[in-house]
Design an enzyme around this catalytic site. Structure first.
Site, PDB file in Angstrom:
ATOM      1  N   ARG A  53     -10.171   0.008   7.206  1.00 38.34           N
ATOM      2  CA  ARG A  53      -9.611  -1.330   7.377  1.00 38.34           C
ATOM      3  C   ARG A  53     -10.681  -2.335   7.766  1.00 38.34           C
ATOM      4  O   ARG A  53     -10.405  -3.535   7.793  1.00 38.34           O
ATOM      5  CB  ARG A  53      -8.586  -1.264   8.503  1.00 38.34           C
TER       6      ARG A  53
ATOM      7  N   ARG B  78      -1.022  -9.422  12.937  1.00 34.03           N
ATOM      8  CA  ARG B  78      -1.541  -8.428  11.981  1.00 34.03           C
ATOM      9  C   ARG B  78      -2.143  -9.113  10.760  1.00 34.03           C
ATOM     10  O   ARG B  78      -3.149  -8.675  10.224  1.00 34.03           O
ATOM     11  CB  ARG B  78      -0.431  -7.454  11.584  1.00 34.03           C
TER      12      ARG B  78
ATOM     13  N   ARG C 137      10.330  -2.993  10.620  1.00 31.64           N
ATOM     14  CA  ARG C 137       9.797  -1.890  11.409  1.00 31.64           C
ATOM     15  C   ARG C 137       9.561  -2.425  12.817  1.00 31.64           C
ATOM     16  O   ARG C 137       9.600  -3.632  13.030  1.00 31.64           O
ATOM     17  CB  ARG C 137       8.477  -1.440  10.755  1.00 31.64           C
TER      18      ARG C 137
ATOM     19  N   LYS D  26       0.830  -1.213   0.000  1.00 31.24           N
ATOM     20  CA  LYS D  26       0.000   0.000   0.000  1.00 31.24           C
ATOM     21  C   LYS D  26       0.859   1.255   0.000  1.00 31.24           C
ATOM     22  O   LYS D  26       0.568   2.213  -0.708  1.00 31.24           O
ATOM     23  CB  LYS D  26      -0.912   0.055   1.239  1.00 31.24           C
TER      24      LYS D  26
ATOM     25  N   ARG E 176      11.629  -5.880   6.097  1.00 32.93           N
ATOM     26  CA  ARG E 176      11.454  -4.450   6.362  1.00 32.93           C
ATOM     27  C   ARG E 176      11.912  -4.060   7.759  1.00 32.93           C
ATOM     28  O   ARG E 176      12.492  -3.006   7.958  1.00 32.93           O
ATOM     29  CB  ARG E 176       9.976  -4.115   6.165  1.00 32.93           C
TER      30      ARG E 176
END
Ligand code: ADP
Length: 178
Positions: A84, A136, A125, A9, A123
């Site tokens: 969402r 998630r 994070r 996204k 990634r």
């Protein structure tokens, strides 16, 4: 834009916003900015994000609505990460009608789970640990099906294969936007 965590996204939001000369608004970024600002709401948001839980709707709406209306006043926006859930989408459509912010399209980036996992682990994070990622992805699996159906019923769903090079995904989306 609707996609699972790691679905692209952010990447596609940036590319589309640049191509159309409009603003990319990421709900995750808006919430993380509040966390960095160290406000009481920001501290609350940090707890949800750390666990990979959804932040309560009221907080999301309060923080996001001014950003989206400002972007709309400047010519448009690509919303990434919001809505969402179906309740968020219904409430957003309500606010949208009042403020003249209605959506032209809902872009769904469809990406297989193993690819998502690989991208998120790369990634790194703060909320990209294996355990929080799994949560998630579960949250997305629970909420996304009904959300995608909701936009399909509204006749504005644009579903694309999100497991391609970024340029190809952007081209697919742009070919199908109204
Ligand atoms: P990702 O899509 O990879 O999970 P985001 O930056 O979009 O990354 O979201 C990170 C976190 O921010 C989510 O796990 C959730 O805690 C919070 N968040 C973002 N958007 C929303 C939203 N629309 N409603 C509730 N919580 C949200």
């Amino acid at each position: 834009m609707v996609a699972a965590p790691g679905g692209g996204k952010g990447t596609q939001g940036e590319r589309l916003a640049a191509d159309y000369g409009i603003q990319h608004v990421s709900s995750g970024d808006v919430l993380r900015a509040e966390v960095r600002a160290g406000t009481p709401v920001g501290r609350e948001v940090a707890g949800y994000q750390k666990r990979g839980d959804l932040v309560p709707d009221q907080i999301v709406f309060d923080l996001l609505t001014p950003v989206v209306s400002a972007a709309a006043a400047r010519g448009g926006y690509i919303l990434d990460g919001f809505p969402r859930t179906v309740p968020q989408a219904v409430a957003a459509a309500d606010v949208g009608r009042r403020l003249d912010l209605t959506l032209d399209a809902a872009v769904y980036l469809n990406v297989p789970d193993p690819v998502l996992l690989q991208r998120l682990l790369a990634r790194a994070r703060a909320d990209d640990t294996a355990e929080v990622i799994k949560h998630r992805l579960d949250v997305f699996a629970e909420t996304s099906g009904p959300l995608i159906d909701y936009y399909r019923d509204r006749g504005i769903l644009v579903e694309v294969d999100g497991d391609q090079p970024p340029e190809s995904i952007t081209a697919d989306i742009e070919a199908r936007l109204p």
